[in-house]
Design an enzyme around this catalytic site. Structure first.
Site, mmCIF file in Angstrom:
data_model
loop_
_atom_site.group_PDB
_atom_site.id
_atom_site.type_symbol
_atom_site.label_atom_id
_atom_site.label_comp_id
_atom_site.label_asym_id
_atom_site.label_seq_id
_atom_site.Cartn_x
_atom_site.Cartn_y
_atom_site.Cartn_z
ATOM 1 N N THR A 102 0.834 -1.199 0.000
ATOM 2 C CA THR A 102 0.000 0.000 0.000
ATOM 3 C C THR A 102 0.871 1.253 0.000
ATOM 4 O OG1 THR A 102 -1.729 -1.195 1.163
ATOM 5 C CG2 THR A 102 -1.810 1.213 1.276
ATOM 6 N N GLY A 137 6.034 -8.039 0.889
ATOM 7 C CA GLY A 137 6.544 -9.273 1.466
ATOM 8 C C GLY A 137 5.517 -10.371 1.648
ATOM 9 N N CYS A 172 -14.302 -4.069 1.678
ATOM 10 C CA CYS A 172 -15.313 -3.859 2.696
ATOM 11 C C CYS A 172 -15.248 -2.438 3.211
ATOM 12 C CB CYS A 172 -15.068 -4.784 3.877
ATOM 13 S SG CYS A 172 -15.200 -6.493 3.431
HETATM 14 C C1 LIG Z 1 -2.473 -5.942 -6.085
HETATM 15 C C2 LIG Z 1 -2.219 -5.503 -4.670
HETATM 16 N N1 LIG Z 1 -1.680 -4.308 -4.428
HETATM 17 C C3 LIG Z 1 -1.424 -3.871 -3.191
HETATM 18 C C4 LIG Z 1 -1.732 -4.635 -2.092
HETATM 19 C C5 LIG Z 1 -1.467 -4.084 -0.733
HETATM 20 O O1 LIG Z 1 -0.288 -4.580 -0.205
HETATM 21 P P1 LIG Z 1 -0.023 -4.531 1.369
HETATM 22 O O2 LIG Z 1 -0.980 -5.487 1.985
HETATM 23 O O3 LIG Z 1 1.395 -4.983 1.528
HETATM 24 O O4 LIG Z 1 -0.206 -3.137 1.825
HETATM 25 C C6 LIG Z 1 -2.314 -5.895 -2.293
HETATM 26 C C7 LIG Z 1 -2.687 -6.793 -1.169
HETATM 27 O O5 LIG Z 1 -3.532 -6.558 -0.351
HETATM 28 C C8 LIG Z 1 -2.563 -6.333 -3.607
HETATM 29 O O6 LIG Z 1 -3.149 -7.513 -3.850
#
Ligand SMILES: Cc1ncc(COP(=O)(O)O)c(C=O)c1O
Lengths: 389, 351
Positions: free
Chosen positions: A69, A204, A331
């Site tokens: 994110t 990760g 959600c």
């Molecule tokens: C395509 C994609 N981008 C971004 C994320 C977010 O990553 P993170 O959970 O490490 O913040 C996810 C997973 O939730 C994802 O599937």
């Protein structure tokens, strides 16, 4: 118990967990100048080199972050801000209409609060971005585009995007191209330099590393304005004391995931094909959403529509039988919204709400599929009765 | 599980009783920010978090079910339409009738569950009869009396034998953080508690006359007849006092000509109450019992007749201020908890 939700998060690889624990037992701030600090710094830099080597990036292009994110936000907002501040004052952001919320909501925010002009690229019925739409967009507005962002592979339906073509088009117009490769690394070959992308997100916990650590691979010649200001630890683009054990474990996991990618992918694809065949035999009206199995689809992904059922109801009924899966939709206050991915693929609201995502990973076996198939027909029958009301 | 203390303890007791329990929080607000925090049965982000946390502590699965559209249509729109028609609805009754023991129950039964457990303060005896709670101050049998035998057959009310104080103490003992969460008696979908403001926003200003019941004289103006309730005294803003100096009350609301009729308090005294759509637990005919005419109102002895889909109650003593749209609930006094004989929606009353 059957865990069929590896796209949400997958268990840590044993070697990554060992590396995490071993590192977490010893203190050390990688910015400190003393011996402990230097040891921590060395571990971080080794992880950076491993990740760079595994993903086709120079070590200096690896910026550690707090996960997918954050990397997505840094790429989208950071590059937008930097390009808007540039001489051409570019303010258009082009994104696919099937992005993860970590990209999509950042793009929407730029539109609402930072004066960005937004273009959403359409996808076909399988969820694949229309390359021609990007070509047209860049011909029309190429001078004004700050950034193009499309994911490498979709987290809901598993469709792999034509990253090389999209990146090449962006490059033709001198526009930086970011790709969210969170779901792709370890499942399909990912090579940063070869892809032509200017920025790439990896995290990760989707590939056997810990949660809360990830990286943005960012070309040296692409500027990004920081989201987080402070000590400037990561190339002055990202601040915050580095999570040494997390980074070390992340490095181990990326290296392992990339090294075993081919065998892993063929094993998962075979298992996934078994899952799809058995689901369709057990519930003939189930519709496989997304790209057909093959190079165009993540090997661990199966995503079905069950006409007349609500995905929510299926999830509850399967959960009660020890089967973990996902509706793939986001959600708010725990209320499922119909998936924007399926809507973009042309599904109507009822179709979008009838879907279930089943994703496989390194701990999956045929026994998980046995458990699913034992529970699924009954669950579908009940969910359909509930859906009739 | 609303996120309040009652449903949390009810769920825990159902688990203790050996049931296989799943926690469900109803998302009732289209925009969760707009509904009132802490209100019973509503969905704010905080309430759904509290409910989830309680389910975790109890050790049961937890889901949020989105019933916002049904709720909006069957409860909120109905509430507004009833006021517009000059009646005074009880949205909690409607919610039990249409949402908790209809939409929710139907979905639950289809998914393979047997019953809906709620934290209402009321009892269900072995014969399936609804009775008042042991806690008279918290008794909610009034808002449940609309349920049919069919609906009650799939309901469990584990709190009916306890007082609210006992429920709170038990919640604390069980480590449920909602033990001290304040009660709410307000209408959950009116965020600031300002019912008139809500109705004005939904129905718009509709100025009309305030008329004297005896003389027919126009005494003043109002901005919308829906803002008044039969029996109301405050807020009439009448300039001229009654000739005898007596206080004036709202006697009736007539939507057709948008008139609010006012008069002396004793004109509010009603001896006969009529209701329709009765939910009745026995054969048509006449019974002696007690009737309750509004939530938390006093029960009063009456002779009640139910026949061909209509209810008529002759009250032993007149009751002041009977509002159409409220429920009339008929009880048979009983030391083991007054037994609900049935209910109906009040259509009118006569002196
Ligand atoms: C395509 C994609 N981008 C971004 C994320 C977010 O990553 P993170 O959970 O490490 O913040 C996810 C997973 O939730 C994802 O599937």
């Amino acid at each position: 118990m059957a865990y069929l939700d590896h796209a949400a998060t997958t268990p840590m690889l044993p070697e990554a967990l060992d590396a995490y624990l071993a590192t977490a037992r010893v203190a050390g701030n990688a910015s400190s100048l003393h011996a402990d600090g230097r040891r921590a710094r060395r571990l971080v830099e080794e992880a950076r080199e491993r990740i760079g080597a595994a993903l086709g990036a120079r070590p200096s292009e690896v910026i550690f972050t707090g996960g997918g994110t954050e990397s997505d936000n840094l790429a989208v907002k950071g590059v937008f801000w930097a390009r808007r501040a540039g001489p051409a004052g570019r303010r258009r952001v082009v994104a696919s209409s099937v992005e993860h919320h970590a990209v999509m909501d950042g793009v929407v925010w730029l539109g609402e609060h930072e004066g960005a002009e937004l273009t959403w690229l359409p996808v076909d019925r399988t969820g694949r971005v229309e390359v021609e739409a990007l070509r047209a967009e860049l011909s029309a507005h190429g001078d004004d585009v700050a950034l193009v962002t499309t994911m490498w592979a979709n987290n809901e339906v598993g469709t792999v995007q034509p990253v090389a073509e999209l990146a090449a088009l962006a490059a033709e117009h001198g526009v930086p191209y970011h790709t969210d490769a969170v779901q792709a690394v370890g499942q399909v070959p990912v090579d940063f330099a070869g892809s032509g992308a200017a920025a790439l997100t990896v995290t990760g916990h989707k590939l056997g590393g810990p949660v809360g650590v990830g990286a943005l691979l960012l070309s040296r010649d692409v500027a990004a304005t920081p989201l987080l200001h402070g000590g400037g630890q990561e190339r002055d683009v990202r601040s915050g004391t580095l999570d040494v054990p997390g980074i070390v474990a992340f490095g181990v996991a990326v290296e392992a995931a990339v090294k075993t990618q081919q065998e892993h992918a063929s094993r998962l694809a075979a298992l996934r094909d078994e899952l799809v065949a058995r689901v369709q035999a057990a519930v003939p009206e189930a519709v496989l959403n997304g790209a057909p199995p093959g190079a165009g689809r993540l090997p661990g992904n199966a995503h079905f529509g069950f006409p007349g059922c609500e995905g929510d109801a299926l999830l509850l009924l399967l959960d009660a039988q020890g089967i973990a899966c996902s509706t793939g939709s986001a959600c708010s206050a725990g209320v499922a919204q119909p998936s924007h991915v399926l809507l973009a693929m042309g599904a109507d609201e009822a179709e979008a709400r009838s879907s279930l995502r089943l994703t496989l990973g390194h701990t999956s076996t045929s026994a998980d599929i046995d458990a699913l198939i034992a529970a699924l027909p009954g669950a579908v029958g009940r969910a359909r009765r509930a859906g009739k009301r | 599980m609303s996120g309040g203390v009652d449903s949390a303890v009810a769920a825990a007791r159902a688990v203790d009783a050996g049931h296989d329990v799943t926690g469900v929080h109803l998302a009732l607000a289209r925009n969760p920010q707009t509904y009132r925090t802490g209100a019973r049965g509503c969905c704010t982000l905080e309430d759904s978090r509290d409910a989830r946390r309680a389910a975790d502590v109890i050790g049961i699965p937890f889901y949020v079910w989105d019933m916002a559209d049904r709720f909006h249509h069957d409860v909120v729109e109905d509430f507004v339409a009833e006021y517009a028609a000059g009646r005074t609805p009880n949205p909690c009754v409607r919610c039990n009738e249409k949402i908790k023991f209809a939409a929710l129950l139907d979905r639950a039964l289809a998914l393979g569950f047997d019953a809906v457990v709620t934290g209402h303060h009321a009892r269900l005896d072995e014969a399936g009869r609804l009775r008042r709670s042991v806690d008279p101050a918290k008794d909610q049998s009034y808002v449940l009396a609309v349920l049919t035998a069919q609906q009650l057959a799939h309901a469990l009310f584990p709190l009916g034998d306890s007082t609210k104080a006992q429920v709170r103490a038990e919640a604390a003992r069980r480590g449920l953080a909602v033990a001290d969460k304040p009660d709410s008696h307000d209408i959950c979908f009116i965020a600031d508690g300002d019912t008139r403001g809500f109705l004005r926003q939904r129905l718009g200003a509709a100025p009309g006359d305030i008329v004297d019941a005896t003389t027919g004289a126009v005494l003043g103006q109002h901005d919308g007849a829906y803002a008044y309730t039969v029996g109301q005294r405050r807020g009439l803003r009448l300039e001229h006092p009654a000739p005898d100096g007596a206080r004036r009350y709202v006697l009736s609301i007539t939507p057709v000509n948008n008139t609010v009729t006012v008069g002396p308090g004793d004109a509010l005294d009603m001896s006969t109450v009529y209701g329709d759509r009765p939910v009745w637990t026995r054969a048509d005919g006449t019974v002696r019992g007690e009737v309750q005419l509004r939530a938390h109102g006093e029960a009063t002895p009456a002779t009640v007749d139910v026949s061909s889909g209509q209810l008529r109650a002759e009250l032993d003593q007149p009751v002041r201020g009977v509002a159409a749209g409220q429920a009339i609930v008929v009880y048979q006094p009983d030391p083991g908890g007054d037994i609900v004989l049935g209910s109906a929606t009040i259509t009118r009353a006569a002196a």
